[in-house]
Design a protein around this motif. Sequence first.
Motif, PDB file in Angstrom:
ATOM      1  N   VAL A 287      72.280 -36.391 -41.271  1.00  0.00           N
ATOM      2  CA  VAL A 287      71.900 -36.447 -39.859  1.00  0.00           C
ATOM      3  C   VAL A 287      71.634 -35.030 -39.356  1.00  0.00           C
ATOM      4  O   VAL A 287      72.455 -34.132 -39.527  1.00  0.00           O
ATOM      5  CB  VAL A 287      73.010 -37.115 -39.031  1.00  0.00           C
ATOM      6  N   GLN A 407      65.328 -42.126 -36.970  1.00  0.00           N
ATOM      7  CA  GLN A 407      66.201 -40.973 -36.837  1.00  0.00           C
ATOM      8  C   GLN A 407      65.624 -39.976 -35.836  1.00  0.00           C
ATOM      9  O   GLN A 407      64.421 -40.001 -35.534  1.00  0.00           O
ATOM     10  CB  GLN A 407      66.384 -40.264 -38.182  1.00  0.00           C
ATOM     11  N   ARG A 487      69.166 -39.739 -29.547  1.00  0.00           N
ATOM     12  CA  ARG A 487      68.938 -40.979 -30.281  1.00  0.00           C
ATOM     13  C   ARG A 487      67.505 -41.431 -30.032  1.00  0.00           C
ATOM     14  O   ARG A 487      66.957 -41.227 -28.947  1.00  0.00           O
ATOM     15  CB  ARG A 487      69.939 -42.064 -29.885  1.00  0.00           C
ATOM     16  N   THR A 497      71.277 -46.055 -34.272  1.00  0.00           N
ATOM     17  CA  THR A 497      72.712 -46.274 -34.209  1.00  0.00           C
ATOM     18  C   THR A 497      73.485 -44.958 -34.202  1.00  0.00           C
ATOM     19  O   THR A 497      73.056 -43.966 -34.819  1.00  0.00           O
ATOM     20  CB  THR A 497      73.189 -47.135 -35.394  1.00  0.00           C
ATOM     21  N   GLY A 498      74.625 -44.974 -33.536  1.00  0.00           N
ATOM     22  CA  GLY A 498      75.502 -43.811 -33.553  1.00  0.00           C
ATOM     23  C   GLY A 498      76.547 -43.876 -34.642  1.00  0.00           C
ATOM     24  O   GLY A 498      77.325 -42.940 -34.824  1.00  0.00           O
ATOM     25  N   GLU A 499      76.563 -44.969 -35.388  1.00  0.00           N
ATOM     26  CA  GLU A 499      77.544 -45.114 -36.470  1.00  0.00           C
ATOM     27  C   GLU A 499      77.192 -44.166 -37.605  1.00  0.00           C
ATOM     28  O   GLU A 499      76.090 -44.210 -38.148  1.00  0.00           O
ATOM     29  CB  GLU A 499      77.567 -46.554 -36.975  1.00  0.00           C
ATOM     30  N   ARG A 500      78.141 -43.331 -37.975  1.00  0.00           N
ATOM     31  CA  ARG A 500      77.909 -42.328 -39.005  1.00  0.00           C
ATOM     32  C   ARG A 500      78.046 -42.932 -40.401  1.00  0.00           C
ATOM     33  O   ARG A 500      79.002 -43.647 -40.692  1.00  0.00           O
ATOM     34  CB  ARG A 500      78.903 -41.176 -38.874  1.00  0.00           C
ATOM     35  N   SER A 501      77.069 -42.625 -41.266  1.00  0.00           N
ATOM     36  CA  SER A 501      77.174 -42.982 -42.682  1.00  0.00           C
ATOM     37  C   SER A 501      76.551 -41.865 -43.499  1.00  0.00           C
ATOM     38  O   SER A 501      75.686 -41.130 -43.016  1.00  0.00           O
ATOM     39  CB  SER A 501      76.478 -44.318 -42.973  1.00  0.00           C
ATOM     40  N   THR A 509      72.999 -42.312 -41.355  1.00  0.00           N
ATOM     41  CA  THR A 509      72.831 -42.779 -39.976  1.00  0.00           C
ATOM     42  C   THR A 509      73.780 -42.000 -39.068  1.00  0.00           C
ATOM     43  O   THR A 509      74.750 -41.392 -39.525  1.00  0.00           O
ATOM     44  CB  THR A 509      73.131 -44.281 -39.837  1.00  0.00           C
ATOM     45  N   GLY A 510      73.501 -42.059 -37.764  1.00  0.00           N
ATOM     46  CA  GLY A 510      74.337 -41.392 -36.772  1.00  0.00           C
ATOM     47  C   GLY A 510      73.490 -40.584 -35.808  1.00  0.00           C
ATOM     48  O   GLY A 510      72.310 -40.335 -36.048  1.00  0.00           O
ATOM     49  N   TRP A 511      74.086 -40.193 -34.700  1.00  0.00           N
ATOM     50  CA  TRP A 511      73.399 -39.359 -33.719  1.00  0.00           C
ATOM     51  C   TRP A 511      73.608 -37.894 -34.070  1.00  0.00           C
ATOM     52  O   TRP A 511      74.718 -37.473 -34.398  1.00  0.00           O
ATOM     53  CB  TRP A 511      73.940 -39.611 -32.313  1.00  0.00           C
ATOM     54  N   HIS A 512      72.547 -37.128 -33.973  1.00  0.00           N
ATOM     55  CA  HIS A 512      72.676 -35.691 -34.181  1.00  0.00           C
ATOM     56  C   HIS A 512      73.228 -35.067 -32.904  1.00  0.00           C
ATOM     57  O   HIS A 512      72.739 -35.336 -31.802  1.00  0.00           O
ATOM     58  CB  HIS A 512      71.324 -35.075 -34.520  1.00  0.00           C
TER      59      HIS A 512
END
Length: 519
Positions: A287, A407, A487, A497-501, A509-512
């Motif tokens: 991210v 993203q 986002r 999504t804000g869920e980090r992976s 995934t996730g928000w920077h």
Amino acid sequence: MTDLGDDARLPARTAALVGVLALAAALAAGHLVAAFVGAGASPVVAVGATAIDLTPAWLKDFAVSAFGTYDKLVLLLGMAVVLLLAAIGAGLLSRRSPTPGLVVITVLGALAVAAVFTRPDLGQLAALAPLASLVAGALTFRALHRRAQPATDPGTLEPTDRRGFLIGAGGVAAGAGLAGLAGQWIGGGRDAAGSRAAVGDLAVADPAPAIPPGADFADLGTPTFLTPNDRFYRIDTALVVPRVRAEDWTLRISGMVDRELTLDYAAIRARPLVERTITMACVSNDVGGPYVSTANFLGVPLADLLREAGVRPGAEQLLSTSEDGWTCGTPVDAVLDPARGALLAIGMNGEPLPLEHGFPARMVVPGLYGYVSATKWVRDIEVTTWAARDAYWLSRGWAERAPVKTQSRIDTPDGSATLPAGRVTVAGVAWAPTIGITGVEIRLDRHSHEPGPWQPAELAAAVHENTWRMWRAELDVPPGRHRVACRAVDATGYTQTGERSSPAPDGATGWHTVTFTTE
């Protein structure tokens, strides 16, 4: 072999030098022979490439995350240190007798031979390179060891012995240097750079639409809309960039087809070439990471080539193979999708593909992460099923199908920046290839990290759904420490999504978020 008495050992420095010079001779001989049997047969390259193949996926991810595009340089430097220490150790173990050093040389040579035999891009003759290394290293070690043996004064060298040893050592050093240069020169005789330069201008039958004004906010800190070739990200498993001349290159399309095709560079170039603006992303990109770029690619539609070959019912993937043996599995339906416009590309940003980006030809399939869509130096495409063949990364646990995820990234302000309080510009990029970006939202958290409301950012001019989109926002920020997040919203209405992976197995995934201070 002569053993020295307990009190007549080689001086430690001399013994270490014998080992180092034997290593230099071995590597130079292997490099010279590899110029004739394949550059990948050079022992360091073969062992390094095998090490890359055997490295667990988690460790490769760490290397990319920690060292970025310098991961291969770090590997080579690490190997150089290990080899140097092994050579010094071989010498020090052989102060009384050359036998321990010769054993070390034999073991290293055997490992290099085994590495060459495991390389899918090398034939059996390639084993001549590591064998040459083994023989040259062993003979050099034995000859220098004999010259270095003390004559009458135990533990030291008589003047005549020292002179003879130094002459021999200098000869080995000079010979190794000449052999290495000869190998480089002969290998360069297959001059891929010269072949690329001779291609000249590529005629465009169907140019990409011009990039409209206002497509980026480069003056505010975003990238330029088109990424210059020398700044386009490069992530691959090639330890040494394959050097293939256009006049030597062919592409075979086989497998589940009605007719097998073999095409050369001239045949591809003679076709009407189409230009498409495409954003590519690497699955290893975390991210906010840098491994996303955009270019104008020029080539022929892959779908046209498949239609000429005649894809048989039941075909599911294109198993493409690179010049260095790397394989990639691409969904057939994605390649045949006219909205994606997959290419067999021979040009990039108005010039022939750079060597490091796949010259003479590569695949580019929009909307998929590079490990399933972007084979560089491609030489073979087999139309097959998922069950029949596992590509390089698929066999290492990564996803079969890997669409690029929606993203966004903040490019300015930099993390940990200190800015004047008041008006602060936040800018970045967002991407959802084949779908398109319709919105970006940002959120400024308070200095206590209390979440603030999401608010829309201004979007730059849209270019194509297959490309990224720039965005910016102006915020009134009081003094203190703050955090901003972003986002993206794509054309389907999906909000990032804000869920980090983590990147594995099919993209992060996730928000920077970026933390900065105003005062």
